[in-house]
Design an enzyme around this catalytic site. Structure first.
Site, PDB file in Angstrom:
ATOM      1  CG  HIS A  18      -1.654   1.154   1.599  1.00  0.00           C
ATOM      2  ND1 HIS A  18      -3.273   1.146   0.706  1.00  0.00           N
ATOM      3  CD2 HIS A  18      -1.591   2.369   1.731  1.00  0.00           C
ATOM      4  CE1 HIS A  18      -3.590   2.322   0.899  1.00  0.00           C
ATOM      5  NE2 HIS A  18      -2.978   3.031   1.738  1.00  0.00           N
ATOM      6  CD  GLU A  19       1.489   3.515   3.626  1.00  0.00           C
ATOM      7  OE1 GLU A  19       1.965   4.610   3.070  1.00  0.00           O
ATOM      8  OE2 GLU A  19       0.559   3.298   4.050  1.00  0.00           O
ATOM      9  CG  HIS A  22       0.396   6.066  -0.709  1.00  0.00           C
ATOM     10  ND1 HIS A  22      -0.782   6.766  -1.343  1.00  0.00           N
ATOM     11  CD2 HIS A  22      -0.296   5.609   0.121  1.00  0.00           C
ATOM     12  CE1 HIS A  22      -1.702   6.028  -0.731  1.00  0.00           C
ATOM     13  NE2 HIS A  22      -1.423   5.391   0.139  1.00  0.00           N
TER      14      HIS A  22
END
Length: 420
Positions: A18-19, A22
């Site tokens: 997920h990170e 980003h």
């Protein structure tokens, strides 16, 4: 111990991907990423590479990517500050040191700050030790050193809020997107290593004394039709039988290259106040090893699970589920413990489902979540100008507080459910 390792590995992988979404899209947009963190709370490990520090934190309940320009990140030097400067051969400032014993650094140029801009115009102006007003240009990669702690300045064009709405939105959307991509790759690997289920309606086992056995059905029979309705997949057979409780059906099966007609009465069972049909067979799909079909399988399973989670979310919104049905970290841990007992493949299926769930939950248009931030970007695009950052920050802060309250309630429900 094995459950704890499985939980940390799965949850850590979901947060990491997920990170990573980003992080990669922030870098692609030219945004300075100050920290890539797995976990929350106190830092237990950190390593700096380039302009980013990569950290592992104590509490395995999330993670974050801290980008320049967010959360009061702007570097400011107030008038009156006494600082030490290190300049290069072109007299451009490479390092600014303050709030420490500068007497230990005799090679510094000392300055009492009059004005400084470390974001847009990149200069520092002040009085030297001879009370002479002097101005220095500041390098784009200048380091601020405060009490021994070094921070790279972030020129405005490297900050999150300097980027276009599209770039910022894509940076935020990439987190949930990578959770869906992770789920796809998990399903792809399952398809590659265990084979892709064909769902051919070939009976695996017949339950003794149930309708199928009484009608003469045998393991290995391939169902071709029910009451003249063609059956191509196992799901077709299951759907027909479930809708016919208490009724007689004619089933045609292929056995040894010949078609055999079987007549049976569908057994009626009741579950959750509804009646279903059952004929008493067990099924395990044949599997095919085909890389191209494994890719299709990965995409189909990701879509099907996404659809199923949205359906469950709709039931929660309409009140068919209550908050008691939700699970937090404790519930996920206990579920992981149960799933792990059924083998590695089931654990990977569970991880894929959790990854999709994390992606969907983060896309909900709620304050403090990625979806909430995307909603503000949508308003900005419609208005043609950003919403006041202070007001947006208040909304997100309230959202964080409400989410923490929800997390406490859900965790308490989990504890009561599993330990009392």
């Amino acid at each position: 111990m094995q459950t704890a390792i499985a939980f940390i590995f799965i949850f850590g992988s979901l947060v990491f991907f997920h990170e990573l979404g980003h992080f990669l899209f922030a870098k692609r947009a030219g945004i300075m990423v100050r920290e890539f963190a797995i976990g929350m709370g106190p830092k237990i490990y950190g390593k700096t590479h380039g302009e980013t520090i990569y950290t592992i934190r104590l509490l395995p309940i999330g993670g974050y990517v801290r980008m320049a320009g967010e959360d009061m990140d702007d570097s400011e030097l107030q008038p009156g500050y006494r600082v030490g400067l290190i300049v290069n051969e072109d007299n451009i400032v490479k390092k600014i040191i303050f709030n420490q014993n500068n007497k230990q650094l005799p090679d510094l140029l000392f300055l009492e700050v009059e004005r400084a801009d470390l974001v847009r115009d990149l200069f520092i102006e002040g009085y030297d030790e001879e009370e002479k007003l002097i101005r220095y240009s500041v390098s784009r990669d200048c380091l601020l050193v405060e009490n021994g702690r070094e921070t790279l300045i972030a020129p405005y064009d490297r900050q999150f809020n300097a980027k276009t709405v599209g770039q910022r939105a894509m940076t935020i959307f990439a987190g949930p997107l990578f959770n869906f991509i992770l789920a796809f790759f998990i399903y792809l690997l399952i398809g590659l290593f265990t084979g892709v289920p064909t769902y051919e309606p070939i009976i695996t086992e017949v339950v003794t004394n149930d309708p199928a056995a009484q009608a003469g059905m045998l393991a290995g029979d391939k169902v071709t039709s029910v009451d003249g309705q063609v059956v191509e997949k196992w799901q077709d057979l299951a759907a027909i039988v479930q809708k016919r409780p208490g009724q007689t059906i004619d089933v045609t099966v292929e056995r040894g290259g010949q078609l055999v007609n079987l007549n049976m009465m569908v057994k009626e069972i009741e579950q959750d106040g509804q009646k279903y049909g059952q004929i008493g067979v067990r099924y395990e799909s044949p599997r095919e090893f085909n890389p191209l079909k494994a890719v299709v399988f990965g995409a189909q399973e990701t879509y099907n699970m996404t659809k199923k989670i949205f359906e469950l979310l709709g039931m929660l919104i309409t009140g068919k589920f209550t908050i008691d049905a939700l699970s937090g970290p404790v519930g996920i841990y206990k579920a992981t413990e149960q799933v792990a007992q059924y083998g590695f493949v089931n654990l990977m299926n569970w991880a894929a489902m959790l990854s999709i769930n994390l992606g969907i939950m983060n896309l909900l248009p709620l304050p403090a979540l990625d979806g909430g931030r995307l909603l503000f970007f949508g308003f900005e695009a419609l208005r043609g100008k950003p919403i006041d950052r202070q007001k947006e920050g208040i909304v997100h802060f309230v959202g964080i507080v409400l989410l923490m309250i929800l997390m406490v309630v859900v965790t308490w429900n989990d504890i009561q459910r599993f330990f009392f």
